[in-house]
Each structure stands twice: as structure tokens, then as C-alpha cells.
Design an enzyme around this catalytic site. Structure first.
Site, PDB file in Angstrom:
ATOM      1  N   ASP A  46       0.851  -1.193   0.000  1.00 29.36           N
ATOM      2  CA  ASP A  46       0.000   0.000   0.000  1.00 29.36           C
ATOM      3  C   ASP A  46       0.885   1.242   0.000  1.00 29.36           C
ATOM      4  OD1 ASP A  46      -2.793   1.228   0.508  1.00 29.36           O
ATOM      5  OD2 ASP A  46      -1.486   2.230   1.958  1.00 29.36           O
ATOM      6  N   TYR A  51       3.037   9.683   0.488  1.00 24.94           N
ATOM      7  CA  TYR A  51       4.069   9.049   1.336  1.00 24.94           C
ATOM      8  C   TYR A  51       5.468   9.297   0.774  1.00 24.94           C
ATOM      9  CZ  TYR A  51      -0.146   6.405   2.673  1.00 24.94           C
ATOM     10  OH  TYR A  51      -1.414   6.044   3.038  1.00 24.94           O
ATOM     11  N   HIS A 113      -7.750   9.221  -2.397  1.00 22.15           N
ATOM     12  CA  HIS A 113      -7.160   9.151  -1.052  1.00 22.15           C
ATOM     13  C   HIS A 113      -8.065   9.755   0.026  1.00 22.15           C
ATOM     14  CE1 HIS A 113      -2.971   9.031   1.063  1.00 22.15           C
ATOM     15  NE2 HIS A 113      -3.928   8.800   1.923  1.00 22.15           N
TER      16      HIS A 113
END
Ligand SMILES: NC(=O)c1ccc[n+]([C@@H]2O[C@H](COP(=O)([O-])OP(=O)(O)OC[C@H]3O[C@@H](n4cnc5c(N)ncnc54)[C@H](OP(=O)(O)O)[C@@H]3O)[C@@H](O)[C@H]2O)c1
Length: 329
Positions: A46, A51, A113
Site C-alpha cells: 500500500d 508518502y 485518497h
């Protein structure tokens, strides 16, 4: 051995029930972690542009694929349309950037998201107003964004599409306005934030739920501190009931927390950059929680949201932001 437990999505694709989470790790840490995870048998990864590690993950995947140590179809890669790009015209270029970074032709799951949209400056920094709050783009149109998400499937850029941080009402709204139903809703889910109503609704409508922060997201403390938030967050692995159940089975609290999640058909994506803990988090199939133990864990629910996005100061002003923040900043 590769994780061989899967959930079947509404489009018949199979998603491994345990994946590795990758939020909050340096490029170096994540490259080592992905190597260790693949060695340990993880196939589900994931990630998200937010990130900042898609390129590092891509480098590891390329090494494994080029060396013939793994086939692309054995991998299950999830990435996400970031909150800064939650607009219809940004969907296709954004997934293409993720694919280039991951060095892949397609991902297995592409998620919106967050249901909200935040604004950035031309240099990529967050746009702030005079009060020091993040500017939000209130024109978010989830149905219009979804229409573009559906096109990605036809283009072969992703096998499946889904959402993340969507409430029951937001999922319901999409279900009424789609050609391809969302196959997945990735939300915070653990013993202290069980969200039974949302999960029951998703499962009744063939939307597989993925539990993020399944171990209580210890690493978020640093992130919150950087954003100037003072939080006294619970340590799920230190809850007496969880520890007692772990001792009874000769397992760790983390293993109990993960097993409790996947036993209900919910996918778990614990993050670790430590090889031993990565192995541990996948080694959860050799014991069984009793009905009494499950009842004890279910009784722990406290409606404590750990990842409430308060680090995006001002995001609560967005009309699609639905989280309640129980902490005072
Ligand atoms: N969609 C979203 O908005 C969203 C939001 C948050 C998270 N996520 C995803 O969900 C993933 C998981 O959530 P998370 O990273 O917030 O938190 P988490 O997986 O609940 O917890 C990770 C923390 O637990 C530690 N840990 C892992 N395994 C352990 C074990 N067996 N024993 C003791 N400690 C252990 C890790 O440290 P070490 O690394 O040192 O082991 C890390 O500090 C993320 O990485 C990300 O991929 C998605």
C-alpha cells in the site's frame, strides 16, 4: 511462502488480506522493508504519492521483476489520488506519474485518497490563508472525479478502483452515481475505532474494507508533533485485554490485533520497516481467536480516531470532511 489468503472484490479480482503499509519511512528504510516484505511473503503493497516513496518502491519492484524472482501478476499494488489532485482533470496525469515512479504499467487498485481537496501553490507547497490555515478547494465533485477513475480501468491503468476515508453517506452517494462501483474503501479501523456501521454498510454493498493504522499508528506521533499538535494517543499493543489474549495464544499483541481484523473479511495493512516485525505481522494464521476473545476485543471500541487529518490545519472547513476531532489542539 507468499500470503495466500485473499478477499474477492466485486469485480472478481483478488486482494491479499494482509499488505504492507508504507507511510512514514525514508527511501532507504522503505527499500529495505519492501525487500524484506517480499522475502517474507507479502505481495500486497500500500502506497500513495503523499508518502513520497513510490520511486523507492518502484526500484525494489523492478529489481525483483527483472531478476524473475516474482511475476507482475503475483503482486498487488495499491496507490492513491492525493488530496491535492482530487479533481477530474488531474486523475489521469496523476496515476500516470505514480505508474512512472513505480515503474509499472498498471496498479491493482487506485483509490481516491480523501473525499476532500486541498490547494497548493505553484511550487508544490500547501496554500495557506492569512490565518495560517490550509486553503481547501470546496468545488470537489466526487461523482465527476469518479467518472474519470472509471476511465482508468478501461485504459488498463488500474485493475480496480476504490476510495479511502469515505463515510457511509459518501460511499452510498458514489454507488448511486457510478458505472463501476467502488471495490474498496480504505479507512482507519482497529479495536479503538471499529466503525461497525460503516464496515457493515460497505460489506453489504460488496465494497471490501481495508483497515489502515490497524496497530494504532505509533509513528503518527512524530507527524503530529511536526504539525504542532499535542496528542496523547493510546497504545493499542499495551491494552491489557489484547496483551492477555496474546499471552494465551503465545502470540504478540500486534498479531492479535491483525487477526481480529482479518477474521471479519477486512484487509489489514500494518506498516513496519523492521524485518522481524514484518514477518510477525504476516504470521497470524496458526491460531484462532475464541468467540469470547472476539467479544472482549469488540467491547474495546472507544471511537478514538488516531488519523484525523488535523495535521492539515483547516481541512475541517471542506464540505466533504466528515471526521469528528475528539482532541483539542
Ligand atoms: N488511506 C489513508 O488515509 C491512510 C492513513 C494512514 C495510513 N494508511 C496506510 O496504512 C498503513 C498502516 O497504518 P500506519 O502506518 O498509520 O500505522 P500502523 O500500521 O497501525 O502502525 C505502524 C507502527 O507500528 C509499529 N509496528 C509494526 N508492527 C509492529 C509489531 N509487530 N509490534 C510492534 N510494533 C509494530 C511500526 O514500527 P516499525 O516500523 O518500527 O515496526 C509503526 O510505528 C500506512 O503505512 C499506510 O500505508 C493509509
Amino acid at each position: 511462502m507468499a500470503c495466500n489468503k485473499f478477499v474477492t472484490l466485486s469485480n472478481d479480482e483478488k486482494m491479499p488480506i494482509i499488505g504492507i503499509g508504507t507511510w512514514q519511512a525514508s527511501d532507504e528504510e522503505i527499500e529495505t522493508a519492501i525487500d524484506s516484505a517480499l522475502e517474507a511473503g507479502y505481495r500486497h503493497i500500500d502506497t500513495a504519492p503523499v508518502y513520497g516513496n513510490e520511486q523507492a518502491i518502484g526500484r525494489v519492484l523492478k529489481r525483483w521483476l527483472d531478476a524473475g524472482k516474482i511475476k507482475r501478476e503475483e503482486l498487488y499494488i495499491v496507490t492513491k489520488l492525493p488530496p491535492i489532485s482530487n479533481r477530474p482533470h488531474e486523475v489521469e496525469p496523476t496515476i500516470k506519474k505514480s505508474l512512472a515512479d513505480l515503474q509499472l504499467d498498471y496498479v491493482d487498485m487506485y483509490l481516491i485518497h480523501t473525499p476532500f481537496t486541498i490547494c497548493i501553490n505553484p511550487d508544490g507547497s500547501f496554500k495557506m490563508d492569512e490565518e495560517g490555515l490550509m486553503e481547501v478547494d470546496k468545488s470537489t465533485n466526487l461523482a465527476a472525479t469518479w467518472l474519470e477513475m472509471e476511465k482508468l480501468v478501461a485504459q488498463g491503468l488500474t485493475k480496480s478502483i476504490g476510495v479511502s476515508n469515505f463515510s457511509k453517506e459518501q460511499v452510498e452517494r458514489l454507488l448511486k452515481n457510478c458505472k463501476i462501483p467502488p471495490a474498496n474503501n480504505q479507512v482507519e479501523h482497529h479495536v479503538y475505532l471499529q466503525q461497525r456501521d460503516l464496515i457493515d454498510f460497505c460489506q453489504a454493498n460488496n465494497v471490501v474494507v481495508t483497515a489502515y493504522s490497524p496497530l494504532g499508528s505509533k509513528g503518527i506521533a512524530k507527524f503530529n508533533a511536526q504539525a504542532g499538535l499535542k496528542r496523547d494517543l493510546p497504545d493499542l499493543m499495551d491494552i491489557p485485554e489484547v496483551k492477555d489474549i496474546a499471552v494465551a495464544h503465545g502470540k504478540t499483541p500486534a498479531q492479535v490485533l491483525i487477526r481480529w481484523i482479518i477474521d471479519t473479511g477486512v484487509v489489514a495493512i500494518p506498516k513496519s520497516t523492521n524485518a522481524a516485525r514484518l514477518k510477525q505481522n504476516l504470521d497470524v494464521f496458526d491460531f484462532q481467536l475464541s468467540a469470547d476473545e472476539v467479544a472482549k476485543l469488540c467491547a474495546l471500541d472507544k471511537n478514538i480516531r488516531i488519523c484525523d487529518f488535523a495535521f492539515f490545519h483547516g481541512v475541517e472547513r471542506h464540505p466533504e470532511f466528515t471526521f469528528k476531532n475528539q482532541y483539542t489542539n
